[in-house]
Design an enzyme around this catalytic site. Structure first.
Site, mmCIF file in Angstrom:
data_model
loop_
_atom_site.group_PDB
_atom_site.id
_atom_site.type_symbol
_atom_site.label_atom_id
_atom_site.label_comp_id
_atom_site.label_asym_id
_atom_site.label_seq_id
_atom_site.Cartn_x
_atom_site.Cartn_y
_atom_site.Cartn_z
ATOM 1 N N ARG A 69 1.654 7.586 -2.065
ATOM 2 C CA ARG A 69 2.810 8.552 -2.129
ATOM 3 C C ARG A 69 3.932 8.119 -0.972
ATOM 4 N NH1 ARG A 69 -1.525 10.860 -3.559
ATOM 5 N NH2 ARG A 69 -2.309 9.962 -2.113
ATOM 6 N N THR A 70 3.616 8.126 0.353
ATOM 7 C CA THR A 70 4.429 7.880 1.306
ATOM 8 C C THR A 70 5.521 6.501 1.293
ATOM 9 O OG1 THR A 70 2.850 8.784 2.819
ATOM 10 C CG2 THR A 70 4.657 7.693 3.750
ATOM 11 N N LYS A 97 -1.931 -13.741 9.400
ATOM 12 C CA LYS A 97 -2.037 -15.136 10.109
ATOM 13 C C LYS A 97 -2.085 -14.543 11.569
ATOM 14 C CE LYS A 97 0.277 -17.736 6.788
ATOM 15 N NZ LYS A 97 1.584 -18.571 6.575
ATOM 16 N N ARG A 119 4.169 2.143 8.923
ATOM 17 C CA ARG A 119 2.851 2.842 9.039
ATOM 18 C C ARG A 119 1.603 1.949 9.585
ATOM 19 N NH1 ARG A 119 -0.357 6.180 4.593
ATOM 20 N NH2 ARG A 119 0.995 7.643 5.121
ATOM 21 N N HIS A 147 2.664 12.045 11.562
ATOM 22 C CA HIS A 147 3.178 11.812 10.411
ATOM 23 C C HIS A 147 4.194 12.569 10.175
ATOM 24 C CE1 HIS A 147 3.445 10.414 6.369
ATOM 25 N NE2 HIS A 147 2.155 10.532 5.887
HETATM 26 C C1 NCD Z 1 -2.322 11.318 4.433
HETATM 27 C C2 NCD Z 1 -2.082 10.128 5.546
HETATM 28 O O1 NCD Z 1 -2.067 8.877 5.115
HETATM 29 O O2 NCD Z 1 -1.929 10.251 6.792
HETATM 30 N N1 NCD Z 1 -1.437 10.919 3.280
HETATM 31 C C3 NCD Z 1 -0.218 10.994 3.288
HETATM 32 O O3 NCD Z 1 0.423 10.345 3.894
HETATM 33 N N2 NCD Z 1 0.168 11.764 2.278
HETATM 34 C C4 NCD Z 1 -3.371 11.811 4.686
HETATM 35 C C5 NCD Z 1 -4.687 11.045 4.426
HETATM 36 O O4 NCD Z 1 -4.715 9.883 4.411
HETATM 37 O O5 NCD Z 1 -5.729 11.800 4.287
#
Ligand code: NCD
Length: 324
Positions: A69-70, A97, A119, A147
């Site tokens: 999703r993100t 690497k 991320r 997040h």
């Molecule tokens: C979450 C995350 O990656 O922090 N998901 C997200 O970004 N929608 C929560 C999760 O991984 O459970």
């Protein structure tokens, strides 16, 4: 006596980075949410007009952890603003690497990048990056820390469902965040944002997964509970978290069956809830563990609206941090 005028929101956004919700003021959060409301209105019109707000800008997605999703949401958000987007992941790049995050980021930046969306599995990675690059940084999830765009899209969705989109004032609402709080950056960012916007938060889960320290944050309306059945009738919103097995070292609860029995949101348990309870989940869901399909796909769930709203939130975040 004359009524006190509401605090005026800042007229402009002055932050170079969005690394977390904790450092934001309530006004800054509302400014971002209001900007997202503008993009949301545009994106729900039938023919989406071409938005050129980031035309000529370059946005890089730098993802060191898996994401559906993100990652897709940031990519689409940047495209909708007419930015050029580059998608990078740890596998298939020089990270495999042994190159460090900072070296990778500096090399990407040298190609003329305006904004890096990052991320990473390390808490604090986004902040560290922000201290070493000149371009803007947006945190798309750093370890167990924050997040921010997830919390913003969650707050937007609550405001949308409960008719508070005009002010984003969540005063009087009670929100339960349920499950693996200890390992959840979503819980941390939500906790900060919801309380800044006026809501009360109750963290619910087994004692092994709910750090008591979170209930002692100064100036924040948060409580901890371990009995979901007792909490359920009291709340307006429930945010069900995934049990993050990949982050849990030892056994945090006796069995998955027991976890569902105590903390799973089942159709049967929903009978205890207020009729209008707003059911949320950040995804990915473990259907049958923390949430039953009948609830996840039922009329109270706003899980896909959360995903849809993520686009407008990420458009707003990218537009605000990227220098004109
Ligand atoms: C979450 C995350 O990656 O922090 N998901 C997200 O970004 N929608 C929560 C999760 O991984 O459970």
């Amino acid at each position: 006596m004359a009524a006190t005028a509401p605090t005026a929101p800042p007229l402009t956004w002055s932050r170079r980075h969005l690394t977390g919700i904790e450092p934001l003021s309530a006004e800054e959060a509302r400014l971002l949410l209001a900007k997202a409301r503008g993009y949301h209105e545009v994106s729900t019109r039938r023919a989406v007009p071409l938005c050129k707000d980031l035309h000529g800008k370059v946005v890089v997605n730098l993802f060191y952890e898996d994401s559906t999703r993100t990652r897709a949401s940031f990519r689409l958000a940047a495209s909708r603003l007419s930015a050029d987007v580059l998608d990078m992941s740890a596998s298939g790049s020089s990270v495999s690497k042994g190159e460090t995050l900072i070296d990778t980021a500096r090399n990407i930046e040298a190609m003329g990048v305006d904004t890096i969306v990052c991320r990473h599995s390390q808490s604090g990675a986004a902040q560290q990056l922000a201290e070493h690059v000149a371009c803007a940084v947006v945190n798309a999830g750093d370890g167990q820390h924050e997040h921010p765009t997830q919390a913003l899209l969650d707050a937007f969705t609550i405001a949308q469902r409960l008719d508070r989109l005009d002010t984003f004032d969540l005063t009087g609402l009670r929100v339960a965040i349920v499950g693996d709080i200890a390992h959840s950056r979503v819980a941390r960012s939500n906790l900060h944002l919801l309380t800044k916007l006026g809501a009360g938060v109750v963290l619910v889960g087994p004692p092994t997964l709910v750090p008591g320290a979170l209930a002692r944050l100064p100036g924040v309306d948060v409580t901890v509970a371990h009995d979901l059945d007792a909490v359920l009738p009291e709340v307006d919103v429930i945010n069900m978290l995934r049990v993050q097995f990949e982050r849990i070292a030892g056994p945090a609860f006796p069995s998955q069956r027991e976890y569902t029995a105590l903390y799973g949101l089942t159709a049967r348990r929903m009978q205890r809830a207020r009729p209008g309870l707003v059911v949320m989940h950040p995804g990915p869901m473990n259907r049958g563990l923390e949430i039953e399909s009948a609830v996840a796909d039922g009329p109270n769930a706003v899980i896909l609206q959360q995903v849809a709203n993520g686009l407008a939130i990420r458009m707003a975040a990218l537009a605000l941090v990227t220098q004109p």
